[in-house]
Design a protein around this motif. Structure first.
Motif, PDB file in Angstrom:
ATOM      1  N   TYR A   1       1.548 -11.392  -0.034  1.00  0.00           N
ATOM      2  CA  TYR A   1       1.004 -10.770  -1.247  1.00  0.00           C
ATOM      3  C   TYR A   1       1.409 -11.487  -2.529  1.00  0.00           C
ATOM      4  CZ  TYR A   1       0.436  -6.733   1.911  1.00  0.00           C
ATOM      5  OH  TYR A   1       0.123  -5.900   2.947  1.00  0.00           O
TER       6      TYR A   1
ATOM      7  N   ASN B   1       1.273  -2.492  -5.064  1.00  0.00           N
ATOM      8  CA  ASN B   1       0.500  -1.644  -4.160  1.00  0.00           C
ATOM      9  C   ASN B   1      -0.758  -1.118  -4.845  1.00  0.00           C
ATOM     10  OD1 ASN B   1       1.814  -1.826  -1.686  1.00  0.00           O
ATOM     11  ND2 ASN B   1       3.246  -0.182  -2.159  1.00  0.00           N
TER      12      ASN B   1
ATOM     13  N   LEU C   1      -3.246  -3.886  -4.749  1.00  0.00           N
ATOM     14  CA  LEU C   1      -3.733  -4.070  -3.379  1.00  0.00           C
ATOM     15  C   LEU C   1      -4.531  -2.878  -2.864  1.00  0.00           C
ATOM     16  CD1 LEU C   1      -0.473  -5.615  -1.910  1.00  0.00           C
ATOM     17  CD2 LEU C   1      -2.658  -6.820  -2.224  1.00  0.00           C
ATOM     18  N   GLY C   2      -4.483  -1.758  -3.587  1.00  0.00           N
ATOM     19  CA  GLY C   2      -5.166  -0.552  -3.111  1.00  0.00           C
ATOM     20  C   GLY C   2      -4.528   0.015  -1.859  1.00  0.00           C
ATOM     21  N   ARG C   3      -3.217  -0.048  -1.799  1.00  0.00           N
ATOM     22  CA  ARG C   3      -2.506   0.429  -0.609  1.00  0.00           C
ATOM     23  C   ARG C   3      -1.297   1.235  -1.026  1.00  0.00           C
ATOM     24  NH1 ARG C   3       2.212  -2.604   0.656  1.00  0.00           N
ATOM     25  NH2 ARG C   3       2.070  -2.202   2.870  1.00  0.00           N
ATOM     26  N   THR C   4      -0.679   1.872  -0.063  1.00  0.00           N
ATOM     27  CA  THR C   4       0.594   2.555  -0.259  1.00  0.00           C
ATOM     28  C   THR C   4       1.542   2.059   0.814  1.00  0.00           C
ATOM     29  OG1 THR C   4      -0.075   4.397   1.155  1.00  0.00           O
ATOM     30  CG2 THR C   4      -0.482   4.629  -1.220  1.00  0.00           C
ATOM     31  N   GLY C   5       2.778   2.421   0.700  1.00  0.00           N
ATOM     32  CA  GLY C   5       3.736   2.058   1.733  1.00  0.00           C
ATOM     33  C   GLY C   5       4.775   1.076   1.254  1.00  0.00           C
TER      34      GLY C   5
END
Length: 183
Positions: A61, A123, A126-130
């Protein structure tokens, strides 16, 4: 000085130069262990850094310009805006970050917020979670001016060693690029 250990020993010093490396969660091969009985902390770091430089496995990333720029901005902000450390040198590689700092506060007040904020913002990009960063980082006390210069060169030449740039000054996500300081 506070000393604690998880898998690696950690030194929480204020006013002393520190070489700090942190990496993306999942950036090393699954099941890859660095047994303390076989490797010193320094040798384990060298092996780990070679894996990270290859970036054969795991997320990359930090190789995305928007995320690399975010991290660079936050690294510099820790010094210029928040005065949490003096930033001597840094590089944002595709899956890890090296920085050489002299902290003015304990690491929980600079490294935790740095990793937490950049993880949240990355995040979002990136359009993500975690989990974004690996929980544990590597830190090493730098005990001399010669050591400070050696670590600075190591950090700034890391992209050259990894084949990402012809010269340290060519790699946009580093202090060498911003300051023209590589040797």
């Amino acid at each position: 000085m506070i000393h604690h250990e998880r898998r690696l020993p950690h030194w929480d010093l204020v006013g002393e130069p520190m070489f700090v490396t942190f990496r993306l969660h999942g950036s090393l091969p699954v099941g890859r262990a660095f047994p303390p009985a076989l490797l010193t902390n320094g040798k384990a770091f060298v092996v780990m850094d070679r894996f990270l430089d290859k970036a054969d496995t795991g997320p990359r990333y930090l190789g995305m310009p928007a995320i690399a720029e975010l991290v660079v901005t936050c690294l510099r902000g820790g010094e210029q805006r928040f005065h949490r450390y003096a930033l001597h040198s840094f590089v944002v590689m595709p899956n890890h970050v090296h920085m050489l700092v002299t902290p003015s506060v304990v690491s929980a007040k600079w490294l935790g917020p740095l990793k937490g904020f950049t993880a949240y913002q990355a995040n979002r990009i990136l359009g993500r979670t975690g989990t974004f960063w690996q929980q544990e980082s590597y830190d090493h006390v730098v005990r001399s001016d010669a050591g400070l210069e050696r670590v600075r060169r190591y950090i700034e030449n890391n992209p050259v060693k990894a084949g990402l740039a012809a010269t340290a000054e060519d790699y946009r996500w580093s202090s060498a690029y911003l300051n023209g300081t590589a040797a």
